[in-house]
Write a protein that holds these residues in place. Structure first.
Motif, PDB file in Angstrom:
ATOM      1  N   MET A   1      59.324  35.936  16.791  1.00 43.61           N
ATOM      2  CA  MET A   1      59.395  36.861  15.681  1.00 43.61           C
ATOM      3  C   MET A   1      59.223  38.278  16.221  1.00 43.61           C
ATOM      4  O   MET A   1      58.352  38.542  17.034  1.00 43.61           O
ATOM      5  CB  MET A   1      58.291  36.530  14.666  1.00 43.61           C
ATOM      6  N   ARG A   2      60.088  39.177  15.726  1.00 48.35           N
ATOM      7  CA  ARG A   2      60.026  40.559  16.187  1.00 48.35           C
ATOM      8  C   ARG A   2      59.541  41.527  15.117  1.00 48.35           C
ATOM      9  O   ARG A   2      59.129  42.631  15.414  1.00 48.35           O
ATOM     10  CB  ARG A   2      61.371  41.013  16.724  1.00 48.35           C
ATOM     11  N   ALA A   3      59.609  41.093  13.831  1.00 45.46           N
ATOM     12  CA  ALA A   3      59.228  41.994  12.740  1.00 45.46           C
ATOM     13  C   ALA A   3      58.678  41.191  11.571  1.00 45.46           C
ATOM     14  O   ALA A   3      58.997  40.012  11.398  1.00 45.46           O
ATOM     15  CB  ALA A   3      60.434  42.808  12.291  1.00 45.46           C
ATOM     16  N   ALA A   4      57.858  41.875  10.761  1.00 43.35           N
ATOM     17  CA  ALA A   4      57.301  41.264   9.560  1.00 43.35           C
ATOM     18  C   ALA A   4      57.384  42.252   8.405  1.00 43.35           C
ATOM     19  O   ALA A   4      57.093  43.436   8.574  1.00 43.35           O
ATOM     20  CB  ALA A   4      55.852  40.852   9.784  1.00 43.35           C
ATOM     21  N   ILE A   5      57.811  41.733   7.260  1.00 44.34           N
ATOM     22  CA  ILE A   5      57.768  42.503   6.017  1.00 44.34           C
ATOM     23  C   ILE A   5      56.608  41.932   5.219  1.00 44.34           C
ATOM     24  O   ILE A   5      56.633  40.768   4.821  1.00 44.34           O
ATOM     25  CB  ILE A   5      59.080  42.375   5.220  1.00 44.34           C
ATOM     26  N   LEU A   6      55.589  42.743   5.018  1.00 42.26           N
ATOM     27  CA  LEU A   6      54.405  42.307   4.285  1.00 42.26           C
ATOM     28  C   LEU A   6      54.588  42.616   2.812  1.00 42.26           C
ATOM     29  O   LEU A   6      54.863  43.757   2.436  1.00 42.26           O
ATOM     30  CB  LEU A   6      53.164  43.006   4.832  1.00 42.26           C
ATOM     31  N   VAL A   7      54.440  41.585   1.983  1.00 43.85           N
ATOM     32  CA  VAL A   7      54.598  41.738   0.537  1.00 43.85           C
ATOM     33  C   VAL A   7      53.417  41.093  -0.165  1.00 43.85           C
ATOM     34  O   VAL A   7      52.741  40.231   0.385  1.00 43.85           O
ATOM     35  CB  VAL A   7      55.932  41.127   0.039  1.00 43.85           C
ATOM     36  N   GLU A   8      53.187  41.518  -1.391  1.00 39.98           N
ATOM     37  CA  GLU A   8      52.023  41.042  -2.125  1.00 39.98           C
ATOM     38  C   GLU A   8      52.077  39.553  -2.414  1.00 39.98           C
ATOM     39  O   GLU A   8      51.076  38.858  -2.298  1.00 39.98           O
ATOM     40  CB  GLU A   8      51.872  41.822  -3.430  1.00 39.98           C
ATOM     41  N   GLY A   9      53.235  39.055  -2.836  1.00 44.52           N
ATOM     42  CA  GLY A   9      53.268  37.655  -3.239  1.00 44.52           C
ATOM     43  C   GLY A   9      54.633  37.023  -3.100  1.00 44.52           C
ATOM     44  O   GLY A   9      55.589  37.625  -2.597  1.00 44.52           O
ATOM     45  N   VAL A  10      54.711  35.784  -3.598  1.00 44.23           N
ATOM     46  CA  VAL A  10      55.926  34.996  -3.437  1.00 44.23           C
ATOM     47  C   VAL A  10      57.103  35.544  -4.242  1.00 44.23           C
ATOM     48  O   VAL A  10      58.256  35.303  -3.879  1.00 44.23           O
ATOM     49  CB  VAL A  10      55.692  33.499  -3.761  1.00 44.23           C
ATOM     50  N   SER A  11      56.846  36.290  -5.310  1.00 43.06           N
ATOM     51  CA  SER A  11      57.971  36.864  -6.061  1.00 43.06           C
ATOM     52  C   SER A  11      58.675  37.925  -5.220  1.00 43.06           C
ATOM     53  O   SER A  11      59.911  37.961  -5.165  1.00 43.06           O
ATOM     54  CB  SER A  11      57.515  37.431  -7.408  1.00 43.06           C
ATOM     55  N   ASP A  12      57.919  38.770  -4.539  1.00 43.32           N
ATOM     56  CA  ASP A  12      58.509  39.781  -3.666  1.00 43.32           C
ATOM     57  C   ASP A  12      59.280  39.095  -2.533  1.00 43.32           C
ATOM     58  O   ASP A  12      60.384  39.503  -2.170  1.00 43.32           O
ATOM     59  CB  ASP A  12      57.416  40.672  -3.053  1.00 43.32           C
ATOM     60  N   GLN A  13      58.675  38.057  -1.981  1.00 39.94           N
ATOM     61  CA  GLN A  13      59.291  37.295  -0.900  1.00 39.94           C
ATOM     62  C   GLN A  13      60.626  36.688  -1.354  1.00 39.94           C
ATOM     63  O   GLN A  13      61.642  36.795  -0.659  1.00 39.94           O
ATOM     64  CB  GLN A  13      58.322  36.198  -0.445  1.00 39.94           C
ATOM     65  N   ALA A  14      60.633  36.076  -2.531  1.00 36.68           N
ATOM     66  CA  ALA A  14      61.844  35.449  -3.064  1.00 36.68           C
ATOM     67  C   ALA A  14      62.935  36.488  -3.307  1.00 36.68           C
ATOM     68  O   ALA A  14      64.111  36.249  -2.992  1.00 36.68           O
ATOM     69  CB  ALA A  14      61.528  34.696  -4.354  1.00 36.68           C
ATOM     70  N   ALA A  15      62.566  37.626  -3.869  1.00 39.17           N
ATOM     71  CA  ALA A  15      63.551  38.678  -4.146  1.00 39.17           C
ATOM     72  C   ALA A  15      64.158  39.214  -2.851  1.00 39.17           C
ATOM     73  O   ALA A  15      65.383  39.382  -2.756  1.00 39.17           O
ATOM     74  CB  ALA A  15      62.906  39.809  -4.940  1.00 39.17           C
ATOM     75  N   LEU A  16      63.324  39.481  -1.855  1.00 36.31           N
ATOM     76  CA  LEU A  16      63.845  40.027  -0.599  1.00 36.31           C
ATOM     77  C   LEU A  16      64.726  39.018   0.137  1.00 36.31           C
ATOM     78  O   LEU A  16      65.761  39.383   0.695  1.00 36.31           O
ATOM     79  CB  LEU A  16      62.700  40.491   0.299  1.00 36.31           C
TER      80      LEU A  16
END
Length: 183
Positions: A1-16
């Protein structure tokens, strides 16, 4: 892994993830993980673990307006010092959703189009019941839609994905496009 997008929850994860697919990006193949932190209060720990003091990955993130303080504090604890304005966090790859992710997506799709999606998903009757509740009667349509999306377990994730799959690509909210472009 070279990068991480940190999001608050699974809804943000699903949208991205849905938006990345629509943009023909394979985040896994690109070595990019979208990390749902189980809430903004965990930002400092994740920024430490994934940032310069931990795995030293390229970082980006998405946060709701009300949760800025947790990301700001996390960045500071990770040795990164953003300026005082919300937009200063963008220098480090962190982008704010004005009110929240659902609000950004509803405005981008359009409330009337979201209502059509509610009907297509078989949720119109449930939504009309919610609108008749005394606490909801005087609220805006956008507020009512946001409330419906968060009213059931798994609802925010489901609707975030559906809206990200529906939003016209030329109307994708800035913070979603910006965070994906950052990594």
């Amino acid at each position: 892994m070279r990068a991480a997008i940190l999001v608050e929850g699974v809804s943000d994860q699903a949208a991205l993830r849905a938006l990345a697919r629509r943009r023909a990006r394979d985040l896994d193949a690109d070595g990019i993980e979208v990390v749902a932190m189980d809430g903004a209060t965990n930002a400092a720990r994740y920024l430490h673990d994934y940032g310069p003091q931990g795995r030293a990955l390229k970082l980006a993130g998405l946060f709701d307006e009300a949760e800025e303080r947790f990301f700001r504090l996390g960045l500071e604890r990770a040795g990164l010092t953003p300026g005082p304005k919300t937009e200063d966090l963008e220098e480090f790859g962190f982008f704010v959703c004005r009110t929240d992710l659902e609000d950004e997506l509803i405005r981008a799709v359009g409330a009337e189009q979201v209502l059509a999606l509610v009907a297509a998903e078989g949720e119109q009757r449930s939504f009309r019941t919610l609108q008749r509740q005394p606490a909801m009667r005087d609220k805006t349509l956008v507020h009512q839609l946001r409330r419906m999306m968060g009213g059931r377990s798994g609802g925010k994730e489901r609707w975030a994905r559906l809206l990200a799959e529906t939003v016209p690509l030329d109307r994708v909210p800035y913070p979603l496009d910006a965070v994906l472009a950052r990594v």
